[in-house]
Write a protein that holds these residues in place. Structure first.
Motif, PDB file in Angstrom:
ATOM      1  N   GLU A 121      20.268  -0.658 -18.964  1.00 13.43           N
ATOM      2  CA  GLU A 121      20.865  -0.045 -19.981  1.00 13.43           C
ATOM      3  C   GLU A 121      21.245  -0.998 -21.139  1.00 13.43           C
ATOM      4  N   GLU A 122      21.661  -2.079 -20.873  1.00 16.81           N
ATOM      5  CA  GLU A 122      22.088  -3.295 -22.008  1.00 16.81           C
ATOM      6  C   GLU A 122      20.780  -3.708 -22.634  1.00 16.81           C
ATOM      7  N   ARG A 123      19.561  -3.778 -22.127  1.00 15.43           N
ATOM      8  CA  ARG A 123      18.317  -4.251 -22.660  1.00 15.43           C
ATOM      9  C   ARG A 123      17.581  -3.064 -23.427  1.00 15.43           C
ATOM     10  N   MET A 124      17.986  -1.965 -23.030  1.00 16.38           N
ATOM     11  CA  MET A 124      17.162  -0.912 -23.705  1.00 16.38           C
ATOM     12  C   MET A 124      17.301  -0.922 -25.276  1.00 16.38           C
ATOM     13  N   ASP A 125      18.180  -0.996 -25.710  1.00  8.29           N
ATOM     14  CA  ASP A 125      18.511  -1.030 -27.321  1.00  8.29           C
ATOM     15  C   ASP A 125      17.690  -2.141 -27.777  1.00  8.29           C
ATOM     16  N   GLY A 151      11.171   5.633 -26.786  1.00  4.29           N
ATOM     17  CA  GLY A 151      12.166   4.754 -25.950  1.00  4.29           C
ATOM     18  C   GLY A 151      12.763   5.689 -24.848  1.00  4.29           C
ATOM     19  N   SER A 152      12.570   6.979 -25.107  1.00  2.00           N
ATOM     20  CA  SER A 152      13.063   7.728 -23.800  1.00  2.00           C
ATOM     21  C   SER A 152      11.828   7.876 -22.888  1.00  2.00           C
ATOM     22  N   ILE A 153      10.857   7.675 -22.983  1.00  2.00           N
ATOM     23  CA  ILE A 153       9.717   7.601 -21.950  1.00  2.00           C
ATOM     24  C   ILE A 153       9.828   6.362 -21.376  1.00  2.00           C
ATOM     25  N   VAL A 154      10.008   5.161 -21.884  1.00  2.00           N
ATOM     26  CA  VAL A 154      10.198   3.946 -21.265  1.00  2.00           C
ATOM     27  C   VAL A 154      11.744   4.148 -20.223  1.00  2.00           C
ATOM     28  N   PHE A 155      12.793   4.877 -20.858  1.00  2.00           N
ATOM     29  CA  PHE A 155      13.892   4.861 -20.433  1.00  2.00           C
ATOM     30  C   PHE A 155      13.812   5.839 -18.794  1.00  2.00           C
ATOM     31  N   VAL A 156      12.907   6.673 -19.118  1.00  2.00           N
ATOM     32  CA  VAL A 156      12.609   7.700 -17.815  1.00  2.00           C
ATOM     33  C   VAL A 156      11.834   6.864 -16.794  1.00  2.00           C
ATOM     34  N   LEU A 157      10.853   6.216 -17.364  1.00  2.00           N
ATOM     35  CA  LEU A 157      10.093   5.619 -16.356  1.00  2.00           C
ATOM     36  C   LEU A 157      10.838   4.503 -15.541  1.00  2.00           C
ATOM     37  N   ALA A 158      11.661   3.795 -16.219  1.00  2.00           N
ATOM     38  CA  ALA A 158      12.461   2.650 -15.591  1.00  2.00           C
ATOM     39  C   ALA A 158      13.497   3.294 -14.543  1.00  2.00           C
ATOM     40  N   GLN A 159      14.052   4.628 -14.748  1.00  2.00           N
ATOM     41  CA  GLN A 159      15.092   5.326 -13.839  1.00  2.00           C
ATOM     42  C   GLN A 159      14.094   5.683 -12.767  1.00  2.00           C
ATOM     43  N   PHE A 160      12.775   6.267 -12.868  1.00  2.00           N
ATOM     44  CA  PHE A 160      11.915   6.616 -11.776  1.00  2.00           C
ATOM     45  C   PHE A 160      11.690   5.469 -11.006  1.00  2.00           C
TER      46      PHE A 160
END
Length: 416
Positions: free
Chosen positions: A321-325, A338-347
């Protein structure tokens, strides 16, 4: 455990009439105010459960830890929770199959779930069981109330798998006899017959699950014994029984704990089979106390494992989370990209696989599939996402994206 099996007390006894002493001890245990009578007679006597101190302590430990598991789950974002449950379902189906010496992989279960139609699907046999496990977390799930509903669950789990000779041929269950063997050779239990006896025990199991004078976990575990004791079908009793156990336990325990139980059983089969052996021992006079204790021990193992996994995943999630921004800013990404990258990271972090289909991504970023494809193309060009599979199209983070997020290196090469 200070509280001992009656069989052990029998062999230690120096009494001139050990059998009379054994029967008196069994009578005293059944008559204790804290004991539960299951209202079912067996060749070894009426089934009952005593509640010694050690069992109470273990029960309390599970309840305390369950609060931690539930709290951690609530602290996760919805996408992470969904990925975690889906990954646990893959593992649960594989582990349940493994106990029956049926080989399957997480990839096969995933493919079965992702396939829209089961026609001509090599992994059709896993789809219904996986779907049933996925529904455990839904508030609208319903407990079976009749033996016909038990049969309907069985039909879903075994859909398309049974040869004609092993199909249930009675009114609801099997009409003929069946032996439970170890290694296909030694008979360790004979299923009840005729069908009228099976129906009697299955109806007792359903009544047991509706009792309000018994702790929920205890009644759920005791019901599992009754199902396996009756062995109502020619084949598929193990997988059906463990699914019903998960379903019944889901009333008292969190979904992550319940979905970790088959793995705990597969890795501790000696404890699982010992639990049944204890009740089957004629010298124990149908006491189920040690069966309940052993299965609670397996629940505890499953619970500790999932708690450790949740703690590690949440810690890693905080770092991502800290690195996403920074990633979004440095790579000049739009909000949806950015949302797509964050979803894939959670998956990847919470599930068994770090891949997602276009449908899954579109649903999770609240966008149409056509626009989702457009954003995926931009991410592929930026070497942040790569197409893992063509049909159906699945995407995952590249090693480059994973390094930017501080994740471990992916095993698959970029852009393959």
């Amino acid at each position: 455990m200070d509280y001992q099996e009656l069989s052990k007390a029998f062999y230690k006894s120096t009494s001139a009439d050990r059998f009379a002493e054994l029967d008196e001890q069994a009578r005293c245990r059944r008559a204790m105010p804290s004991s539960f009578d299951l209202d079912l007679e067996t060749p070894n006597g009426p089934l009952f459960i005593a509640m010694p101190r050690e069992l109470f302590v273990l029960y309390e430990q599970i309840l305390r830890t369950e609060r931690k598991v539930s709290s951690l789950m609530r602290s996760l974002p919805p996408i992470a929770r969904m990925a975690l449950v889906r990954g646990l379902v893959f593992d649960e189906v594989v582990s349940s199959n493994a106990i029956e010496e049926i080989h399957s992989t997480r990839a096969q279960v995933k493919e079965a779930l992702d396939t829209r139609t089961m026609q001509d699907n090599e992994f059709r046999r896993f789809k219904e069981l996986a779907q049933l496990y996925l529904e455990l977390g839904k508030a609208e799930r319903e407990m079976p109330r009749t033996i016909q509903e038990i049969r309907a669950i069985y039909d879903k789990i075994m859909d398309g798998e049974l040869p004609e000779s092993k199909l249930p041929d009675g009114e609801v269950f099997r009409a003929g006899g069946v032996d439970v063997t170890a290694g296909g050779i030694k008979v360790i239990h004979r299923g009840l017959e005729p069908e009228s006896k099976i129906i009697e025990v299955m109806e007792a199991m359903l009544r047991l699950m509706q009792r309000e004078d018994m702790p929920e976990m205890v009644s759920a575990l005791a019901s599992h014994y009754l199902f396996e004791y009756a062995h109502p079908f020619y084949d598929g009793n193990g997988r059906t029984g463990r699914y019903l156990l998960a379903l019944f336990l889901s009333e008292a325990l969190s979904v992550p704990t319940v979905l970790s139980l088959s793995r705990a059983i597969a890795e501790n089969r000696n404890v699982y089979y010992r639990a049944f052996t204890s009740v089957e021992n004629a010298l124990n006079r149908a006491e189920m106390t040690f069966f309940i204790y052993d299965l609670l021990t397996l629940v505890r193992i499953a619970q500790v494992n999932i708690l450790e996994r949740l703690l590690k995943s949440k810690e890693a999630f905080g770092a991502i989370e800290e690195r996403m921004d920074n990633l979004v800013r440095d790579q000049d990404l739009g909000d949806k990209e950015g949302s797509i990258v964050f979803v894939l990271a959670q998956f990847e972090l919470f599930g068994m696989y770090g891949t997602a289909t276009i449908d899954e991504l579109a649903r999770n970023i609240d966008l149409g599939k056509q626009m989702t494809r457009k954003h995926l193309a931009s991410l592929e060009a930026a070497k942040l996402v790569w197409r893992v599979k063509a049909r159906p199209a699945e995407f995952a983070l590249t090693d480059h994206a994973r390094r930017l997020l501080g994740m471990d290196e992916a095993s698959a090469p970029e852009g393959v």
